[in-house]
Design an enzyme around this catalytic site. Structure first.
Site, PDB file in Angstrom:
ATOM      1  N   PRO A  85       0.827  -1.225   0.000  1.00 54.30           N
ATOM      2  CA  PRO A  85       0.000   0.000   0.000  1.00 54.30           C
ATOM      3  C   PRO A  85       0.859   1.272   0.000  1.00 54.30           C
ATOM      4  CG  PRO A  85      -0.703  -1.534   1.718  1.00 54.30           C
ATOM      5  CD  PRO A  85       0.597  -2.047   1.174  1.00 54.30           C
ATOM      6  N   GLU A  86       0.586   2.140  -0.972  1.00 54.73           N
ATOM      7  CA  GLU A  86       1.237   3.441  -1.021  1.00 54.73           C
ATOM      8  C   GLU A  86       0.136   4.490  -0.850  1.00 54.73           C
ATOM      9  OE1 GLU A  86       4.164   3.881  -4.161  1.00 54.73           O
ATOM     10  OE2 GLU A  86       4.294   1.719  -4.435  1.00 54.73           O
ATOM     11  N   LYS A 117       1.397   7.482   4.334  1.00 53.58           N
ATOM     12  CA  LYS A 117       0.800   6.143   4.357  1.00 53.58           C
ATOM     13  C   LYS A 117       0.059   5.877   5.663  1.00 53.58           C
ATOM     14  CE  LYS A 117       4.705   4.397   1.652  1.00 53.58           C
ATOM     15  NZ  LYS A 117       5.789   3.395   1.634  1.00 53.58           N
ATOM     16  N   HIS A 134      -7.043 -13.411   7.627  1.00 49.45           N
ATOM     17  CA  HIS A 134      -6.171 -12.297   7.995  1.00 49.45           C
ATOM     18  C   HIS A 134      -6.941 -11.085   8.519  1.00 49.45           C
ATOM     19  CE1 HIS A 134      -3.520 -14.400   4.816  1.00 49.45           C
ATOM     20  NE2 HIS A 134      -3.222 -14.858   6.019  1.00 49.45           N
ATOM     21  N   ARG A 166       0.900 -10.005   6.711  1.00 46.92           N
ATOM     22  CA  ARG A 166       2.249 -10.088   7.293  1.00 46.92           C
ATOM     23  C   ARG A 166       2.425  -9.361   8.614  1.00 46.92           C
ATOM     24  NH1 ARG A 166       6.660  -9.133   2.788  1.00 46.92           N
ATOM     25  NH2 ARG A 166       7.974  -9.545   4.586  1.00 46.92           N
ATOM     26  N   ARG A 183      19.408  16.507   1.229  1.00 49.69           N
ATOM     27  CA  ARG A 183      19.645  15.085   1.498  1.00 49.69           C
ATOM     28  C   ARG A 183      20.700  14.440   0.622  1.00 49.69           C
ATOM     29  NH1 ARG A 183      14.757  15.900   3.439  1.00 49.69           N
ATOM     30  NH2 ARG A 183      14.272  14.854   5.390  1.00 49.69           N
ATOM     31  N   ARG A 217      15.566  -1.555  -3.273  1.00 50.71           N
ATOM     32  CA  ARG A 217      14.334  -2.139  -3.805  1.00 50.71           C
ATOM     33  C   ARG A 217      14.490  -2.453  -5.282  1.00 50.71           C
ATOM     34  NH1 ARG A 217       9.737  -1.032  -0.855  1.00 50.71           N
ATOM     35  NH2 ARG A 217       8.861  -2.541  -2.293  1.00 50.71           N
TER      36      ARG A 217
END
Ligand SMILES: [Zn+2]
Length: 270
Positions: free
Chosen positions: A2-3, A59, A92, A111, A150, A248
């Protein structure tokens, strides 16, 4: 995973299923998703209260109740489902909120990497204090600020929730492909024009994805090709590259998104 667009869809589900409704009963089927609170205390704190208008930051889903606030995070596999009490319980379904005789809000997650928190106003500030501006409403200046301060690659900065909140792996790759920026570009090395382009594509991608309720795997999108056996760029038909960036699995087009280090290498013959 989920984003921002998925969590925005869960926010709408909460709103349509439970906003304004009294929480009649909470069934904690798996206390492993509760953080800092047990099932009994959660029930005592929330049963009888009413779900207010839900909010989202990045999120995080913020469910106000007029008392303590319920914070939900969906980790890698979580979702929020509006069901009826007669619907079969899913293996779940971890926490079930019965909000009226015929409606249940179910927190479903395989999870259990994240879960539910119950916080007061100070706790809310603490929990969300490290979050950057929400990616859906971030201005061009917000984005410039995020990349300017950054170290690291532009992909890692886009996915850093403290720089910009809400983007995950799919969105980061999609936005970089649209903005024609290689994922391994140094964030601090982006020009002003590139930042402007990145911001425009960020907004455009998020608008479409929020409408779809997820990052849609459309054939005109990079996302629609990432699982193809021999993926080709939907813009220029070049073979897409796969690799790892920001830890990723990353997909990009070597033609549309030139490698920043390539110009220092001897020219390859075609
Ligand atoms: Zn291309």
């Amino acid at each position: 995973m989920p984003e921002l667009p998925d969590v925005e869809a869960f926010r709408r589900i909460l709103a349509s299923c439970a906003q304004g409704r009294v929480i009649r009963r909470i069934e904690v089927r798996d206390p492993g998703v509760l953080h800092g609170i047990g099932a009994t205390r959660l029930r005592r704190a929330l049963e009888g209260r009413r779900f207010g208008r839900p909010e989202r930051h990045g999120k995080w889903l913020i469910a106000r109740t007029g008392g303590p606030t319920l914070l939900l995070h969906f980790g890698m596999t979580g979702e929020l489902v509006c069901a009826t009490p007669g619907d079969p319980v899913h293996a779940h379904d971890r926490v079930v909120f019965t909000v009226r005789k015929d409606r249940q809000l179910r927190y479903r997650d395989q999870r259990k990497l994240q879960g539910l928190w119950l916080v007061d106003d100070d706790g809310l500030t603490r929990m969300l204090g490290d979050q950057g501006p929400d990616a859906a409403t971030a201005t061009a200046a917000d984005l410039r600020g995020a990349v300017a301060g950054r170290h690291g690659t532009v992909k890692s900065v886009l996915m850093d929730q403290s720089a910009l909140a809400g983007l995950g792996n799919l969105l980061a790759d999609e936005i970089l492909w649209r903005a024609r920026l290689h994922p391994a570009r140094r964030a601090r090395g982006l020009t002003d024009d590139e930042c402007t382009r990145l911001h425009a594509e960020l907004r455009r991608t998020l608008r479409a994805a929020v409408r779809a309720g997820r990052v849609p795997p459309r054939r005109s999108w990079l996302t629609g090709h990432r699982d193809d056996p021999n993926p080709a760029c939907p813009r220029c038909a070049a073979r897409l590259h796969r690799g790892r960036s920001a830890g990723r699995g990353t997909v990009w087009c070597p033609r549309c998104q030139p490698d920043p280090t390539a110009r220092h290498r001897p020219q390859r013959s075609r």
